[in-house]
Design a protein around this motif. Sequence first.
Motif, PDB file in Angstrom:
ATOM      1  N   LEU A  70     -62.834  49.618  26.539  1.00 43.89           N
ATOM      2  CA  LEU A  70     -63.632  50.609  27.252  1.00 43.89           C
ATOM      3  C   LEU A  70     -63.348  50.617  28.744  1.00 43.89           C
ATOM      4  O   LEU A  70     -63.412  51.666  29.389  1.00 43.89           O
ATOM      5  N   MET A  71     -63.036  49.475  29.315  1.00 43.65           N
ATOM      6  CA  MET A  71     -62.724  49.417  30.737  1.00 43.65           C
ATOM      7  C   MET A  71     -61.393  50.107  31.043  1.00 43.65           C
ATOM      8  O   MET A  71     -61.126  50.458  32.193  1.00 43.65           O
ATOM      9  N   SER A  72     -60.571  50.331  30.014  1.00 46.20           N
ATOM     10  CA  SER A  72     -59.304  51.022  30.227  1.00 46.20           C
ATOM     11  C   SER A  72     -59.461  52.541  30.117  1.00 46.20           C
ATOM     12  O   SER A  72     -58.493  53.276  30.267  1.00 46.20           O
ATOM     13  N   MET A  73     -60.688  52.996  29.849  1.00 45.17           N
ATOM     14  CA  MET A  73     -60.962  54.409  29.666  1.00 45.17           C
ATOM     15  C   MET A  73     -61.966  54.888  30.708  1.00 45.17           C
ATOM     16  O   MET A  73     -62.638  54.071  31.341  1.00 45.17           O
ATOM     17  N   GLU A  74     -62.081  56.195  30.850  1.00 43.36           N
ATOM     18  CA  GLU A  74     -62.997  56.796  31.818  1.00 43.36           C
ATOM     19  C   GLU A  74     -64.266  57.262  31.124  1.00 43.36           C
ATOM     20  O   GLU A  74     -64.217  58.147  30.266  1.00 43.36           O
ATOM     21  N   SER A  75     -65.404  56.712  31.510  1.00 47.97           N
ATOM     22  CA  SER A  75     -66.677  57.103  30.891  1.00 47.97           C
ATOM     23  C   SER A  75     -67.158  58.475  31.368  1.00 47.97           C
ATOM     24  O   SER A  75     -68.054  59.053  30.767  1.00 47.97           O
TER      25      SER A  75
END
Length: 183
Positions: free
Chosen positions: A102-107
């Motif tokens: 998840l930290m590698s993606m944009e929320s």
Amino acid sequence: RQWLYVGLLSAGQFLNERAKHVWKTWGHQVPALEVFTGISGVDPGGLPVVQLPGIDETEYPPQHKSFAMLSYICAHHVDKFDWFLRADDDVYVKVDSLQSLLMSMESNEPVYMGQSGYGRAEDQGRLGLGGHSFCMGGPGVVVSRAAMKGLCRYVKRCQDEVVSNEEDVEIGRCFIRHLGMQC
């Protein structure tokens, strides 16, 4: 904002078993986890339990409970977290792996992910999915803050428009119809 909120679907009969084991293993490793049940007057023994009024604990699949949980999240948490995980009380999560993903993606980008499904072959035409996939609830469903904020505008409408008893299909249908997203 914190990185993850977990909405754990359970039932009163499983609070001291499944839900408590989730809490003792991976549940305490996430910033926020709440256990959703329809039963009232239970002693959760330290578990962070949200008791949803008017929910039938015997309903399966737990469609009303899922929509009630989403309404609760929209009302209380949508702006406080980057990611949301809808999970059952019998799932195990490798929190460090999930956090890394998840930290590698944009929320702030709309994301609705999990294990894709299309429904049983004999039901596909009746589910209103238009050939699109939904995220199956059993393995867990992850939603970004942007997608959750979008979904919040339609939760009540989607609950009123159900065409099946399958809670994961109906939430998926909501994403498809109102946000143009599939799993």
